[in-house]
Design an enzyme around this catalytic site. Sequence first.
Site, PDB file in Angstrom:
ATOM      1  CE  LYS A 196      -3.538   1.573   2.469  1.00 31.81           C
ATOM      2  NZ  LYS A 196      -5.064   1.887   3.252  1.00 31.81           N
ATOM      3  CB  SER A 223      -8.380   3.682   2.868  1.00 35.39           C
ATOM      4  OG  SER A 223      -7.103   3.288   3.875  1.00 35.39           O
ATOM      5  CB  SER A 226      -8.921   1.127   5.748  1.00 39.35           C
ATOM      6  OG  SER A 226      -9.145   2.623   5.233  1.00 39.35           O
TER       7      SER A 226
HETATM    8  N1  GLN Z   1     -13.495   4.341   5.820  1.00 42.32           N
HETATM    9  C1  GLN Z   1     -13.164   4.891   7.585  1.00 42.32           C
HETATM   10  C2  GLN Z   1     -12.855   6.110   7.327  1.00 42.32           C
HETATM   11  O1  GLN Z   1     -12.754   6.986   6.396  1.00 42.32           O
HETATM   12  C3  GLN Z   1     -11.431   4.492   7.951  1.00 42.32           C
HETATM   13  C4  GLN Z   1     -10.560   4.420   7.078  1.00 42.32           C
HETATM   14  C5  GLN Z   1      -9.591   4.102   7.401  1.00 42.32           C
HETATM   15  O2  GLN Z   1      -9.725   2.774   7.410  1.00 42.32           O
HETATM   16  N2  GLN Z   1      -8.096   4.092   7.211  1.00 42.32           N
HETATM   17  O3  GLN Z   1     -11.694   7.202   7.975  1.00 42.32           O
END
Ligand code: GLN
Length: 502
Positions: free
Chosen positions: A78, A169, A193
């Site tokens: 990532k 994400s 995410s």
């Molecule tokens: N969807 C959540 C956010 O937008 C979690 C994102 C994540 O876990 N990095 O904050």
Amino acid sequence: MTDLTSLTLAEARSGLANKNFTSLELTDAHLVAIEAARALNAFVLETPDQARAMARAADAKILKAQGGPLAGIPLGIKDLFATKDVRTTACSKILGNFVPTYESTITSQLWRDGAVLLGKLNNDEFAMGSSNETSCFGPVVNPWRRKGSNVGAAASGQIEGAHLVPGGSSGGSASAVAALLCMGATATDTGGSIRQPAAFTATVGMKPTYGRCSRWGVVAFASSLDQAGPIARTVRDAAILMRSMAGHDPKDTTSVDRPVPDYEAAIGKSVKAMKIGIPKEYRLDGMPDEIEKLWRDGAAWLKAAGAELVEISLPHTKYALPAYYIVAPAEASSNLARYDSVRYGLRVPGRSIGEMYEHTRGEGFGAEVRRRVMIGTYVLSAGYYDAYYLRAQKVRTLIKRDFEEVFARGVNAILTPATPSAAFGIGEKGGADPIEMYLNDIFTVTVNMAGLPGIAVPAGKDAQGLPLGLQLIGRPFDEETLFSLGEVIEQAAGRFTPPRWW
Ligand code: GLN
């Protein structure tokens, strides 16, 4: 020879050890697959030269029987993980062409164990999002399509409307693993995410206990919630990757000094007499029948394997999402203060230093990141700190206590759906109302708020033929139980691979 990309990581590991093929062959097969899958936009940087050099080095070690536990296994990383001499952007314009002079602890452990870097994977900008649509490199396409859909591969960079998001994400990680572009990938999870994209793509995603994996060299979003973990094709593969990723790191003060178990040994372990909690608060009004059914199926599979199902209550669940959207932006606004155009990446000049900051941050951050910085700054400001931030922290304590009480009563793990729906279309959600997007994490954020481990395992499909996942939540540092239970679900549900159309 069979298509090497279709092997699991565990199968590839034995194939390499038995000299059925070399890491260079395995790596080349993946590089070809990546090139043919550019329409998915999963990789934001391909590193073929480095990949081949690492593969050759791994082959030499395997030949002398000196290969590590991941010797010769090609992985995707990532773009939130700093990789030395390899561009790292967090998929934000503000980092521009930032090339770190250091390696994140997690990736350095993967290379130590012999893994091969195929390239960097797309994600939501600074990991803020649930659909991978906030990336400055554009959205990632889910390799899964709705039944009957024949949307094809668009020209590079151009994505047709009818394609689905892979979740976020860690959308690039999930899409790449599902589309057989890499044997596994690193990911991060602040509110869901790792688990939500895994559920959207029929991959396995493990979010470890807070402190299990080092955050050093991982671009920070919300430091008290962020945790890295693997996305893989099978539960066993996730366990193999976890062993290399986990461990104490003196460079991360929140990393915990405990021995790293052999997670793979948990695969196939009996789950007899384990107590599995079914939280009644996760049964949402208007939840699709398919999700209800999936949940019942999961419970039945665990019961058939000898586990005992008990109804439990986690009364503060309904406050988790609102509290998360105070705590996470607060920490994000503070972490993102470092992007000042002086130390990293983009610089947009101005007549004064203040103007330079404004111009750079205005242009460098995307809309969602700017929204979070504004919310975060607001809830931390003198007049509102007590009303919002402090209160959210108190709610967080109550959420944590809910779990502690359940575990104190002998519950070994908790079973819930991973997401409230299957993957949705690109551009379909969150346009006018960001909350629509935030609701995706309704089943996952509680786990980050409490610092617990959680795994998402593919468990079925909806009427449209799209994958759905179940989540298992564990006691602190008991990832092993989640691997054991996750494998029971995997065995019962079977594995799902998207037909190739790209
Ligand atoms: N969807 C959540 C956010 O937008 C979690 C994102 C994540 O876990 N990095 O904050």
